[in-house]
Design an enzyme around this catalytic site. Sequence first.
Site, mmCIF file in Angstrom:
data_model
loop_
_atom_site.group_PDB
_atom_site.id
_atom_site.type_symbol
_atom_site.label_atom_id
_atom_site.label_comp_id
_atom_site.label_asym_id
_atom_site.label_seq_id
_atom_site.Cartn_x
_atom_site.Cartn_y
_atom_site.Cartn_z
ATOM 1 N N HIS A 12 -2.515 0.821 -9.538
ATOM 2 C CA HIS A 12 -3.559 1.268 -10.397
ATOM 3 C C HIS A 12 -3.941 2.678 -10.292
ATOM 4 O O HIS A 12 -3.671 3.344 -9.004
ATOM 5 C CB HIS A 12 -4.848 0.521 -10.251
ATOM 6 C CG HIS A 12 -5.562 0.465 -8.625
ATOM 7 N ND1 HIS A 12 -6.236 1.605 -8.263
ATOM 8 C CD2 HIS A 12 -5.423 -0.166 -7.530
ATOM 9 C CE1 HIS A 12 -6.527 1.491 -6.949
ATOM 10 N NE2 HIS A 12 -5.855 0.419 -6.646
ATOM 11 N N GLU A 14 -6.663 6.094 -9.581
ATOM 12 C CA GLU A 14 -7.601 6.141 -8.856
ATOM 13 C C GLU A 14 -8.975 5.677 -9.042
ATOM 14 O O GLU A 14 -9.383 5.877 -10.431
ATOM 15 C CB GLU A 14 -7.823 7.877 -8.635
ATOM 16 C CG GLU A 14 -8.903 8.168 -7.350
ATOM 17 C CD GLU A 14 -8.817 9.800 -7.155
ATOM 18 O OE1 GLU A 14 -7.894 10.147 -6.720
ATOM 19 O OE2 GLU A 14 -9.791 10.424 -7.378
ATOM 20 N N TRP A 17 -14.075 4.813 -5.184
ATOM 21 C CA TRP A 17 -13.858 4.328 -4.034
ATOM 22 C C TRP A 17 -12.726 4.891 -3.153
ATOM 23 O O TRP A 17 -12.699 5.006 -2.012
ATOM 24 C CB TRP A 17 -13.914 2.812 -3.902
ATOM 25 C CG TRP A 17 -15.319 2.047 -4.157
ATOM 26 C CD1 TRP A 17 -16.174 2.768 -4.764
ATOM 27 C CD2 TRP A 17 -15.915 0.683 -3.805
ATOM 28 N NE1 TRP A 17 -17.571 1.970 -4.860
ATOM 29 C CE2 TRP A 17 -17.103 0.636 -4.389
ATOM 30 C CE3 TRP A 17 -15.179 -0.122 -3.002
ATOM 31 C CZ2 TRP A 17 -17.891 -0.269 -4.075
ATOM 32 C CZ3 TRP A 17 -15.962 -1.152 -2.967
ATOM 33 C CH2 TRP A 17 -17.477 -1.417 -3.201
ATOM 34 N N ASN A 18 -11.585 4.928 -4.038
ATOM 35 C CA ASN A 18 -10.359 5.798 -3.336
ATOM 36 C C ASN A 18 -10.711 6.840 -2.802
ATOM 37 O O ASN A 18 -10.414 7.440 -1.841
ATOM 38 C CB ASN A 18 -9.264 5.667 -4.379
ATOM 39 C CG ASN A 18 -8.723 4.586 -4.825
ATOM 40 O OD1 ASN A 18 -8.433 4.097 -5.797
ATOM 41 N ND2 ASN A 18 -8.389 3.552 -3.636
ATOM 42 N N GLN A 24 -11.991 -1.374 -0.553
ATOM 43 C CA GLN A 24 -12.213 -1.957 -1.766
ATOM 44 C C GLN A 24 -11.853 -3.477 -1.717
ATOM 45 O O GLN A 24 -12.635 -4.435 -2.073
ATOM 46 C CB GLN A 24 -11.353 -1.256 -2.689
ATOM 47 C CG GLN A 24 -11.756 0.051 -3.140
ATOM 48 C CD GLN A 24 -10.846 0.667 -4.383
ATOM 49 O OE1 GLN A 24 -11.388 1.006 -5.319
ATOM 50 N NE2 GLN A 24 -9.618 0.796 -3.981
ATOM 51 N N GLY A 25 -10.763 -3.664 -1.240
ATOM 52 C CA GLY A 25 -10.244 -5.106 -1.202
ATOM 53 C C GLY A 25 -10.138 -5.598 -2.462
ATOM 54 O O GLY A 25 -9.628 -5.074 -3.507
ATOM 55 N N GLU A 86 -5.524 -7.414 -4.703
ATOM 56 C CA GLU A 86 -5.307 -6.728 -3.361
ATOM 57 C C GLU A 86 -5.769 -7.828 -2.287
ATOM 58 O O GLU A 86 -6.295 -8.586 -2.701
ATOM 59 C CB GLU A 86 -6.331 -5.412 -3.440
ATOM 60 C CG GLU A 86 -6.013 -4.613 -2.195
ATOM 61 C CD GLU A 86 -4.664 -4.020 -1.845
ATOM 62 O OE1 GLU A 86 -3.880 -4.914 -1.424
ATOM 63 O OE2 GLU A 86 -4.653 -2.853 -1.900
ATOM 64 N N MET A 89 -10.334 -8.115 1.811
ATOM 65 C CA MET A 89 -11.050 -7.356 3.044
ATOM 66 C C MET A 89 -12.424 -8.019 3.413
ATOM 67 O O MET A 89 -12.987 -7.480 4.575
ATOM 68 C CB MET A 89 -11.142 -5.997 2.929
ATOM 69 C CG MET A 89 -9.766 -5.512 2.388
ATOM 70 S SD MET A 89 -8.724 -5.262 3.826
ATOM 71 C CE MET A 89 -9.415 -4.113 4.742
#
Length: 228
Positions: A12, A14, A17-18, A24-25, A86, A89
């Site tokens: 994906h 940006e 959060w990146n 992110q998870g 993803e 997390m």
Amino acid sequence: MTVIARLYVVRHGETEWNRTRIIQGQADSQLNDLGETQAAITGEALKEIHFDKAFTSDLSRASKTAEIILQHHADVILVKDQALRERFMGKLQGTKGPANQSEPSLEPNEVMVERSVGWYDREIVPYISSLAENPDGRCRNILVTSHGWLISSFFKSMIAAGILECTKDLLEAWPKIPNASLSVVEYNTIGSGSEQRIGSTVVQYGDASHLTGTQILQDNADMDALRL
């Protein structure tokens, strides 16, 4: 040797959060303006390819990336699948690293790999097998948009298992998976009759050359937070 299909796997674009290195998870963060631009540039780079199938993680940052790419392919149905999400997390989502690798709410890495490989076995393997059994001379193209950790872990697992082949040069280089980068698997029929087999070769991995001139983050806050 005949090429029967190519699998195009795109991370994906940006998100904010990146950019700010927040974990992110599976939190549903959105593409930022640069992320949408990256997706558009990727779509432009792939616009001449006729996609026959398209799959995406159902998280917004991946599905929006796919939707932008597919603006050049209005007839393609986009299938959203939670298996392409993803790594979860847990309690670390929305925080910044470094973080505890033993955090009990983390999805084990092997579980993430199992669900990605399970998706591949369910959606890709039967399709490629059907193309090999009923060749018509046309190469089919499949688009997948997902996430950095899942893409990296999936490819490493499949190469280690011998399911995907990879050139020595590419394996030694083994770049990271930047936002909107492209990884490609090429499927070939080798031999004929009862001796025929399907070769599956990684021909591009983490390739961001189409994004030259734009800002590209080379790291992954989720992975870096656990110091992997």
